[in-house]
Design a protein around this motif. Structure first.
Motif, short mmCIF file in Angstrom:
data_model
loop_
_atom_site.label_atom_id
_atom_site.label_comp_id
_atom_site.label_asym_id
_atom_site.label_seq_id
_atom_site.Cartn_x
_atom_site.Cartn_y
_atom_site.Cartn_z
N ILE A 108 0.83 -1.20 0.00
CA ILE A 108 0.00 0.00 0.00
C ILE A 108 0.87 1.26 0.00
O ILE A 108 0.56 2.24 -0.66
N VAL A 109 1.97 1.21 0.75
CA VAL A 109 2.88 2.35 0.78
C VAL A 109 3.45 2.62 -0.61
O VAL A 109 3.49 3.77 -1.08
N ARG A 110 3.87 1.56 -1.29
CA ARG A 110 4.42 1.74 -2.64
C ARG A 110 3.36 2.29 -3.59
O ARG A 110 3.64 3.17 -4.41
N GLY A 111 2.15 1.77 -3.49
CA GLY A 111 1.08 2.28 -4.35
C GLY A 111 0.75 3.73 -4.08
O GLY A 111 0.49 4.50 -5.01
N ALA A 112 0.77 4.11 -2.79
CA ALA A 112 0.49 5.51 -2.44
C ALA A 112 1.55 6.43 -2.99
O ALA A 112 1.25 7.54 -3.46
N TYR A 113 2.81 6.01 -2.95
CA TYR A 113 3.89 6.84 -3.48
C TYR A 113 3.80 6.98 -4.99
O TYR A 113 4.14 8.03 -5.55
N PHE A 114 3.34 5.92 -5.66
CA PHE A 114 3.33 5.93 -7.12
C PHE A 114 2.06 6.53 -7.70
O PHE A 114 2.01 6.84 -8.89
N THR A 115 1.04 6.71 -6.87
CA THR A 115 -0.25 7.21 -7.38
C THR A 115 -0.15 8.55 -8.11
O THR A 115 -0.75 8.71 -9.18
N PRO A 116 0.58 9.57 -7.60
CA PRO A 116 0.66 10.83 -8.36
C PRO A 116 1.21 10.66 -9.77
O PRO A 116 0.82 11.41 -10.67
N THR A 117 2.09 9.68 -9.97
CA THR A 117 2.66 9.48 -11.29
C THR A 117 1.62 8.99 -12.28
O THR A 117 1.69 9.31 -13.47
N MET A 118 0.65 8.23 -11.81
CA MET A 118 -0.36 7.67 -12.72
C MET A 118 -1.40 8.71 -13.14
O MET A 118 -2.13 8.50 -14.11
N LEU A 119 -1.48 9.81 -12.42
CA LEU A 119 -2.46 10.84 -12.78
C LEU A 119 -2.01 11.57 -14.04
O LEU A 119 -0.84 11.90 -14.19
N PRO A 120 -2.92 11.87 -14.95
CA PRO A 120 -2.56 12.71 -16.11
C PRO A 120 -2.09 14.09 -15.65
O PRO A 120 -2.51 14.58 -14.60
N MET A 121 -1.23 14.69 -16.45
CA MET A 121 -0.66 15.98 -16.08
C MET A 121 -1.76 17.03 -15.87
O MET A 121 -1.69 17.83 -14.92
N ILE A 122 -2.77 17.04 -16.74
CA ILE A 122 -3.83 18.04 -16.63
C ILE A 122 -4.65 17.81 -15.35
O ILE A 122 -5.01 18.76 -14.65
N ALA A 123 -4.91 16.54 -15.03
CA ALA A 123 -5.67 16.24 -13.82
C ALA A 123 -4.90 16.65 -12.57
O ALA A 123 -5.47 17.23 -11.64
N ALA A 124 -3.61 16.36 -12.56
CA ALA A 124 -2.79 16.75 -11.41
C ALA A 124 -2.76 18.26 -11.25
O ALA A 124 -2.83 18.79 -10.13
N ALA A 125 -2.65 18.98 -12.36
CA ALA A 125 -2.63 20.45 -12.29
C ALA A 125 -3.94 20.99 -11.76
O ALA A 125 -3.97 21.95 -10.98
N ASN A 126 -5.06 20.38 -12.15
CA ASN A 126 -6.36 20.85 -11.66
C ASN A 126 -6.53 20.57 -10.17
O ASN A 126 -7.16 21.37 -9.45
N ILE A 127 -5.98 19.45 -9.70
CA ILE A 127 -6.04 19.16 -8.27
C ILE A 127 -5.29 20.23 -7.49
O ILE A 127 -5.79 20.77 -6.49
N TRP A 128 -4.10 20.56 -7.95
CA TRP A 128 -3.31 21.57 -7.24
C TRP A 128 -3.87 22.97 -7.44
O TRP A 128 -3.66 23.84 -6.59
N LEU A 129 -4.58 23.19 -8.53
CA LEU A 129 -5.25 24.48 -8.70
C LEU A 129 -6.29 24.70 -7.61
O LEU A 129 -6.47 25.81 -7.09
N PHE A 130 -6.96 23.61 -7.23
CA PHE A 130 -7.90 23.69 -6.10
C PHE A 130 -7.15 23.92 -4.79
O PHE A 130 -7.62 24.69 -3.94
N PHE A 131 -6.01 23.28 -4.62
CA PHE A 131 -5.23 23.49 -3.40
C PHE A 131 -4.80 24.96 -3.26
O PHE A 131 -4.80 25.50 -2.16
#
Length: 297
Positions: A108-131
């Motif tokens: 689970i720890v490995r999956g949690a660390y790798f999860t941000p990499t699997m997100l598309p760049m646009i999706a990750a940017a929109n998440i941080w735009l909300f942050f």
């Protein structure tokens, strides 16, 4: 016998070229020809309906060097690369060491660390735009608990670039962790046992055994991180669009802006040629210097 040997050698050579042909064809179409075309077009002026393109030599390069925006973009990219590369590598190594240890729920720890990499760049940017949303985002909601006023993280020149840097480190550290994790699993456990018998502690083992054995992986990750630092464009479209006041404008975004927003193809081609030259110098340094120092022979 000599003719048979020559025939077999030619046949093996033909087989080799046949195997390499698909890669050579793809590289020629999508790498060599575009590179040559881009460099060639950087020596000409813009073509209009009335005036054909004229040869200007190094005029486009001179215009770039004399443009204050050029040095702003170079400085932004230098700061961006100088922060994201070492922090991403350090965090990736720390995560790999932890994920490789005997801990509960290691998968689970490995999956949690790798999860941000699997997100598309646009999706990750929109998440941080909300942050980063002033007053309503997650960051300001937390800081308001301590009496800190809301901050426009992406709208101020002093914080915008650092906000983009945080997103990149969060996105890339998990990806680089996979390489470190694979490298750690190839190191024989006998080395650690032998070091313990010799009286070496954890710090001595890490400094004299572990880190030197991870140097080839570190060099590989460094080159990839360096390439990534000059090709960021997705996050900037969503987060800042190069602003405010060019504070987050990086090389590739500026090239896109010149080529497709201002239709200034010659200067965009010249900037692309400069980037290719810089990356080529890094590649030569890697193969001529780094590879000789980090690989055991």
């Amino acid at each position: 016998m000599d003719q048979i040997a020559v025939y077999q050698k030619r046949r093996q050579s033909l087989y080799g070229w046949m195997l390499a042909a698909p890669a050579l064809i793809l590289l020629t179409i999508f790498a060599f020809i575009p590179t040559i075309t881009t460099v060639w077009s950087s020596f000409f002026s813009s073509e209009t309906a009335r005036l054909p393109a004229a040869f200007t030599g190094l005029g486009n390069y001179s215009d770039l060097i004399n443009d204050p925006a050029f040095w702003t973009v170079v400085r932004n990219n230098a700061v961006y690369a100088g922060v994201t590369i070492p922090f991403s590598i350090a965090i990736a190594l720390a995560m790999a060491l932890w994920a490789n240890a005997s801990i509960p729920l290691r998968g689970i720890v490995r999956g949690a660390y790798f999860t941000p990499t699997m997100l598309p760049m646009i999706a990750a940017a929109n998440i941080w735009l909300f942050f980063y949303t002033p007053g309503l985002g997650v960051i300001d909601s937390i800081t308001s608990l301590f009496g800190i006023a809301p901050t426009n993280w992406l709208g101020q020149p002093g914080t915008a670039l650092w906000a983009v840097i945080v997103v990149t480190i969060w996105k890339e550290a998990g990806f680089f962790m996979i390489f470190y994790l694979a490298a750690l699993q190839t190191i024989p456990p006998d080395l650690k046992e032998a070091a313990a018998i010799e009286g070496a502690g954890r710090i001595s083992y890490a400094r004299r055994v572990l880190f030197p054995l991870l140097m080839p992986t570190t060099a590989f990750i460094f080159i990839n991180a360096l390439i990534n630092s000059v090709k960021l464009i997705d996050h900037l479209f969503i987060l800042t669009k190069g602003g405010p006041n060019n504070a987050t404008k990086l090389v590739l975004y500026w090239i896109w802006e010149m080529a497709f927003a201002y239709f200034d193809r010659p200067h965009a081609a010249a900037m692309t040629a400069l980037v290719l030259l810089a990356l080529g110098a890094v590649a030569v340094f890697q193969f001529r210097v780094l590879d000789r120092r980090i690989h055991y022979r």
